[in-house]
Write an enzyme that holds these catalytic residues in place. Structure first.
Site, PDB file in Angstrom:
ATOM      1  N   GLY A 161       0.793  -1.232   0.000  1.00 39.52           N
ATOM      2  CA  GLY A 161       0.000   0.000   0.000  1.00 39.52           C
ATOM      3  C   GLY A 161       0.822   1.277   0.000  1.00 39.52           C
TER       4      GLY A 161
ATOM      5  N   HIS B 158       9.652   6.550   3.652  1.00 45.95           N
ATOM      6  CA  HIS B 158       9.105   7.130   4.879  1.00 45.95           C
ATOM      7  C   HIS B 158       8.822   6.031   5.888  1.00 45.95           C
ATOM      8  CE1 HIS B 158       5.811   6.433   1.996  1.00 45.95           C
ATOM      9  NE2 HIS B 158       5.061   6.117   3.045  1.00 45.95           N
TER      10      HIS B 158
HETATM   11  P1  5GP Z   1       2.198   5.053   2.475  1.00 47.72           P
HETATM   12  O1  5GP Z   1       0.809   4.574   2.233  1.00 47.72           O
HETATM   13  O2  5GP Z   1       2.911   5.452   1.188  1.00 47.72           O
HETATM   14  O3  5GP Z   1       3.055   4.145   3.317  1.00 47.72           O
HETATM   15  O4  5GP Z   1       2.060   6.347   3.358  1.00 47.72           O
HETATM   16  C1  5GP Z   1       1.870   7.613   2.852  1.00 47.72           C
HETATM   17  C2  5GP Z   1       1.303   8.437   3.973  1.00 47.72           C
HETATM   18  O5  5GP Z   1       1.434   9.803   3.625  1.00 47.72           O
HETATM   19  C3  5GP Z   1      -0.186   8.178   4.237  1.00 47.72           C
HETATM   20  O6  5GP Z   1      -0.380   7.737   5.580  1.00 47.72           O
HETATM   21  C4  5GP Z   1      -0.830   9.536   3.973  1.00 47.72           C
HETATM   22  O7  5GP Z   1      -1.886   9.840   4.861  1.00 47.72           O
HETATM   23  C5  5GP Z   1       0.327  10.500   4.108  1.00 47.72           C
HETATM   24  N1  5GP Z   1       0.209  11.698   3.295  1.00 47.72           N
HETATM   25  C6  5GP Z   1      -0.190  11.752   1.989  1.00 47.72           C
HETATM   26  N2  5GP Z   1      -0.182  13.028   1.552  1.00 47.72           N
HETATM   27  C7  5GP Z   1       0.243  13.788   2.602  1.00 47.72           C
HETATM   28  C8  5GP Z   1       0.460  15.188   2.770  1.00 47.72           C
HETATM   29  O8  5GP Z   1       0.281  16.003   1.856  1.00 47.72           O
HETATM   30  N3  5GP Z   1       0.876  15.616   3.990  1.00 47.72           N
HETATM   31  C9  5GP Z   1       1.097  14.748   5.032  1.00 47.72           C
HETATM   32  N4  5GP Z   1       1.499  15.273   6.189  1.00 47.72           N
HETATM   33  N5  5GP Z   1       0.899  13.416   4.904  1.00 47.72           N
HETATM   34  C10 5GP Z   1       0.488  12.939   3.708  1.00 47.72           C
END
Ligand code: 5GP
Ligand code: ZN
Length: 112
Positions: free
Chosen positions: A93, A100
């Site tokens: 996901g 990150h």
């Molecule tokens: P992934 O699903 O790639 O592991 O996590 C990406 C995370 O980035 C998600 O939990 C999502 O809520 C967060 N996220 C996406 N866009 C933004 C944003 O513009 N600002 C912040 N602070 N978090 C974001």
């Protein structure tokens, strides 16, 4: 990287609630928290995912864990517990292609 959301956050071109910053990394609150404490810890360098880590990134990557430890203490979840997660690729996901580390805490977390 030019069109990367998290590079833009690291460069302060896109606002975020920044909780921690040093010369190599930055941490900010997730925009859609799934737990009371939900932060993202990123290297300032653009690395798309764990799949793209190179040997020369060893210290940088290890440093993310020490930042996580510091933040967990500052957020008061070091004793109650927290979870650190890297999502890598589609099945996990991953939605943002900039490495990150999720720090999740502040409530009892279900497994998986
Ligand atoms: P992934 O699903 O790639 O592991 O996590 C990406 C995370 O980035 C998600 O939990 C999502 O809520 C967060 N996220 C996406 N866009 C933004 C944003 O513009 N600002 C912040 N602070 N978090 C974001
Ligand atoms: Zn990036």
């Amino acid at each position: 990287m030019q069109n990367c959301l998290f590079c833009k956050i690291a460069n302060k071109e896109v606002p975020a609630e920044i909780i921690y910053e040093d010369d190599k990394s930055i941490a900010f609150n997730d925009i859609k928290p799934v737990t009371p404490v939900h932060l993202l810890i990123i290297p300032k360098k653009h690395i798309p995912s764990i799949n793209h880590l190179e040997l020369r990134d060893k210290e940088l990557a290890g440093g993310l864990f020490l930042v996580a430890q510091k933040i967990a203490r500052a957020e008061g979840v070091d004793k109650t517990g927290y979870r650190l997660i890297f999502n890598i690729g589609k099945d996990a996901g991953q939605t943002v292609d900039h490495l990150h580390l999720h720090l999740l805490g502040g409530k009892k977390l279900p497994w998986a």
